[in-house]
Design a protein around this motif. Structure first.
Motif, PDB file in Angstrom:
ATOM      1  N   ARG A  33     105.670 105.096   3.309  1.00 34.10           N
ATOM      2  CA  ARG A  33     106.254 103.973   2.557  1.00 34.10           C
ATOM      3  C   ARG A  33     105.839 104.043   1.086  1.00 34.10           C
ATOM      4  N   HIS A  34     104.566 104.335   0.841  1.00 28.40           N
ATOM      5  CA  HIS A  34     104.091 104.425  -0.541  1.00 28.40           C
ATOM      6  C   HIS A  34     104.796 105.552  -1.308  1.00 28.40           C
ATOM      7  N   GLU A  37     108.236 104.334  -2.273  1.00 30.42           N
ATOM      8  CA  GLU A  37     108.161 103.343  -3.355  1.00 30.42           C
ATOM      9  C   GLU A  37     107.908 104.022  -4.705  1.00 30.42           C
ATOM     10  N   VAL A  44     113.756 104.199  -1.981  1.00 28.72           N
ATOM     11  CA  VAL A  44     113.564 102.904  -1.319  1.00 28.72           C
ATOM     12  C   VAL A  44     114.774 102.614  -0.436  1.00 28.72           C
ATOM     13  N   GLY A  47     114.608 104.697   2.647  1.00 31.25           N
ATOM     14  CA  GLY A  47     113.674 104.115   3.610  1.00 31.25           C
ATOM     15  C   GLY A  47     114.253 102.923   4.334  1.00 31.25           C
ATOM     16  N   GLN A  48     115.032 102.118   3.629  1.00 26.91           N
ATOM     17  CA  GLN A  48     115.659 100.961   4.267  1.00 26.91           C
ATOM     18  C   GLN A  48     116.649 101.395   5.330  1.00 26.91           C
ATOM     19  N   SER A  51     114.755 102.561   8.384  1.00 29.93           N
ATOM     20  CA  SER A  51     114.173 101.483   9.189  1.00 29.93           C
ATOM     21  C   SER A  51     115.151 100.943  10.218  1.00 29.93           C
ATOM     22  N   TYR A  61     107.019 103.684  12.309  1.00 29.59           N
ATOM     23  CA  TYR A  61     107.632 103.977  11.014  1.00 29.59           C
ATOM     24  C   TYR A  61     108.694 102.934  10.661  1.00 29.59           C
ATOM     25  N   GLU A  64     107.094  99.697   9.478  1.00 32.93           N
ATOM     26  CA  GLU A  64     106.480  99.820   8.161  1.00 32.93           C
ATOM     27  C   GLU A  64     107.540  99.880   7.061  1.00 32.93           C
ATOM     28  N   LEU A  65     108.646 100.557   7.340  1.00 30.05           N
ATOM     29  CA  LEU A  65     109.678 100.718   6.321  1.00 30.05           C
ATOM     30  C   LEU A  65     110.463  99.434   6.076  1.00 30.05           C
ATOM     31  N   LYS A  67     109.141  96.849   5.254  1.00 27.76           N
ATOM     32  CA  LYS A  67     108.409  96.180   4.171  1.00 27.76           C
ATOM     33  C   LYS A  67     108.895  96.612   2.786  1.00 27.76           C
ATOM     34  N   LEU A  68     109.739  97.633   2.753  1.00 24.67           N
ATOM     35  CA  LEU A  68     110.257  98.096   1.464  1.00 24.67           C
ATOM     36  C   LEU A  68     111.126  97.021   0.826  1.00 24.67           C
TER      37      LEU A  68
END
Length: 529
Positions: A33-34, A37, A44, A47-48, A51, A61, A64-65, A67-68
C-alpha cells in the motif's frame, strides 16, 4: 526529445521507490500500500481496483488496499476556467452564470465543481485533469519496464500478477476518463428506474458534456449517512434502508446492471427520493452469469455440493490445475457452515470473503462482474448498517428467494428442445468424426496425455511392484543359467562346480537375500524400492 526525457526521469523515480522498499526481500500488504501511495495517483487507482478482486488477491491485501485514498490537491481555479474555455471554445462565464471556486471534490482523474447555468439551473461539472490520460498511459508503460528491470513479477508471483492488474486497470481507467461513458451509464440507470417513485439519478446535460467535461443535474438534499439531518427532516431511516436494499438487490438479480461503488458518498436523499450519483464505475452481469448465480443459490438451498462445485468451475477460470476432490471437500465445509442458518442470520460480508478465499487458494478467477459485485455487496452492507443498524440485506434477498428458485418452465422447455436438436445434429456427424479419429490414430497423428488427479501414490506402488518383478526374473534367469553351466565340465572349477556357475548361484542368492530384506523391513517404513 522532451517527452523521452520526462519518461526517463519518471522511470528512474518509479525504480527508486520500488528499490526504497526493498521489494526483493519480499512483500506484505502494508508495504504494498505504501509503495502505491508513493508512486502517485495512477497507482492509487490501480490499488483501488485490486481491492475489488478478492478472487485474484488474498483477503489481507484486499483489506489493506481499501485504505487507499484518491483525494489529491485541487487544481487552481484559473486552470479549471482554462480547461472549460478549451472544451467549450468560449469563455465559460458566457455559458454559466457562476462557477464555485471551491471544488466539491478532487480526485486522481477529475475535479468536481458546482455551477449555475444562465437559465438558473444548478449543475455539477466533473472536469478531467489536464494530461491525465497521457500521464496514466506513460505510467502504465513505465511500470511494465520497471517490473522487468527489478524482476518484480518473480518477487510477487505468489501475491499478484502485476501485468494482469495493469491490463484491467488501464481498461477501467480509459472508461472512467471517457465521460460520455459515465453519462450513458447515468442515462441508462435513470431510464431503468423512471417508473420507481423512490429511486432517482441526476439528469445529464448533453449539450455541455464531452469526453473531458461531464455536466449533470445538481442534487441537493441530505447525505444518506447524515442521520441527524435525516431525522430533522422526519425521514424514516429504517424505511429508506429497506427500500435502498430492495433496489440494490433488484439491480443485481433482475436488471444485471448495478452500481459498483455503493458507498454513502454516492447516495443522497432528496425530496423523498433515494438518488444514486457518480456512475463512473458500474457492474454488469450477463444472462449466463445471472443464470449461474441462480444455479448457485439453488445448490446452497438444496445443500448440493456437487452442483455448487460445478457452478463455480463453470463460472470461473482455473489459472492452474486443481485437486478436484480437495476443492469439493472445501466447498462442502463452506456449505455446512452456512446452510443451517436462515438467510437473515447469515453474515454476508464474511460469507463472500470465505467463498473468495477458497477461489483464491485454488487460483480460480471469477468474471469481472462477479468480483465487482462481491466487493460492492461488502461496501453496501456497511452503507446500510450506517443508515439503519437493524436492517439486514439478507432479509431482502430472502424475499427474492422463491423467485430465484422457481422454475421457468417455458425457458426450460426451450433450453431442453435446443439441447435435443443439438444432440441429434451431433449424432449424425458422430460416425464421420469417429472415422477421422481412427485414421489419425493409425497414422500416429494423435497423442493422448492422460493426467489422473490423485494418482501419484498408486502409480508409485505400481512402479515398485514392477521393479520387484524384474529382480525376480533376473534371479530366476541366473539360477537357470547357472544350473545349466553346472552340468558341464567348464573350467576353472570351485568345489567341483564350474566357477561361472558358482558365481551365478552366489549372485542369485545375494539378490534374493537383498529382495527379502527390502520387502520385509524397508517396506514397513514406506521407502521406495
Amino acid at each position: 526529445m522532451k517527452t523521452n526525457e520526462s519518461s526517463f526521469h519518471r522511470f528512474v523515480e518509479i525504480v527508486k521507490i520500488l528499490h526504497k522498499y526493498h521489494i526483493e526481500k519480499g512483500m506484505d500488504p502494508v508495504k504494498f500500500r505504501h509503495i502505491l501511495e508513493d508512486l502517485g495517483p495512477t497507482f492509487v487507482k490501480i490499488g483501488q481496483i485490486m481491492s475489488t478482486r478478492q478472487d485474484m488477491f488474498s483477503q489481507r491485501y484486499c483489506e489493506e488496499l481499501t485504505k487507499l485514498r484518491s483525494n489529491v490537491a485541487p487544481l487552481p481555479y484559473e486552470t479549471i476556467l482554462e480547461i472549460l474555455r478549451e472544451n467549450y471554445h468560449k469563455p465559460p462565464l458566457e455559458i454559466f452564470e457562476s462557477i464555485d471556486e471551491v471544488p466539491l471534490g478532487s480526485a486522481s482523474i477529475a475535479q468536481v465543481h458546482k455551477a449555475v447555468l444562465r437559465d438558473g439551473n444548478p449543475v455539477v461539472l466533473k472536469i478531467q485533469r489536464p494530461g491525465i490520460y497521457k500521464e496514466m498511459e506513460s505510467d502504465v508503460n513505465l511500470i511494465r519496464k520497471a517490473i522487468k528491470v527489478l524482476n518484480v513479477s518473480e518477487t510477487l508471483s505468489s501475491v499478484v500478477d502485476l501485468n494482469m492488474v495493469l491490463d484491467e486497470f488501464w481498461s477501467t481507467a480509459k472508461q472512467e476518463m471517457n465521460f460520455h461513458h459515465e453519462a450513458n451509464n447515468a442515462k441508462r440507470f435513470k431510464e431503468i428506474y423512471k417508473d420507481t417513485a423512490y429511486i432517482n439519478a441526476p439528469s445529464i446535460y448533453e449539450t455541455y458534456t464531452s469526453n473531458l467535461v461531464l455536466a449533470m443535474e445538481y442534487i441537493g438534499g441530505e447525505e444518506i449517512d447524515d442521520s441527524l439531518a435525516l431525522d430533522q427532516q422526519d425521514y424514516d431511516r429504517k424505511e429508506i434502508a429497506r427500500k435502498l436494499a430492495y433496489n440494490y438487490v433488484n439491480q443485481i438479480i433482475e436488471v444485471g446492471f448495478f452500481h459498483a461503488d455503493p458507498h454513502s458518498g454516492n447516495l443522497r436523499v432528496d425530496q423523498g427520493q433515494i438518488v444514486w450519483i457518480d456512475f463512473g464505475m458500474m457492474g454488469e452481469l450477463s444472462i449466463r452469469d445471472r443464470d449461474l448465480m441462480r444455479q448457485g443459490i439453488e445448490a446452497l438451498a438444496n445443500r448440493d455440493t456437487n452442483l455448487l462445485v460445478e457452478t463455480i468451475l463453470t463460472l470461473g477460470v482455473c489459472q492452474k490445475e486443481i485437486d478436484y476432490s480437495k476443492f469439493t471437500v472445501e466447498i462442502d465445509r463452506f456449505m455446512n457452515q452456512y446452510v443451517n442458518q436462515s438467510l437473515v442470520d447469515i453474515n454476508l460480508p464474511k460469507m463472500i470473503q470465505d467463498m473468495f478465499a477458497i477461489c483464491h487458494r485454488y487460483s480460480i478467477m471469477l468474471p469481472k462482474g462477479i468480483s465487482m459485485l462481491a466487493r460492492s455487496l461488502v461496501t453496501f452492507e456497511g452503507t446500510i448498517k450506517a443508515l439503519d443498524p437493524m436492517t439486514n440485506i439478507m432479509e431482502i434477498v430472502s424475499m427474492y428467494r422463491n423467485d430465484l428458485l422457481d422454475i421457468d418452465w417455458a425457458k426450460q422447455l426451450k433450453k431442453t428442445t435446443l439441447k435435443v436438436l443439438d444432440a441429434a445434429n451431433k449424432s449424425l456427424d458422430l460416425p464421420i468424426t469417429l472415422d477421422a479419429v481412427l485414421k489419425a490414430v493409425q497414422k500416429g497423428q494423435i497423442k493422448v496425455n492422460l493426467n489422473l488427479l490423485g494418482s501419484e501414490a498408486p502409480i508409485a506402488n505400481l512402479d515398485r511392484m514392477i521393479n520387484r518383478i524384474v529382480v525376480c526374473v533376473l534371479i530366476a534367469a541366473l539360477l537357470m543359467g547357472s544350473s545349466i553351466i553346472c552340468t558341464t565340465n567348464m573350467k576353472p572349477k570351485v568345489l567341483g562346480i564350474p566357477l561361472i556357475g558358482f558365481l551365478g548361484f552366489m549372485i542369485a542368492f545375494g539378490m534374493s537375500l537383498w529382495l527379502f530384506v527390502k520387502m520385509l523391513f524397508l517396506h514397513q517404513k514406506n521407502k521406495p524400492f
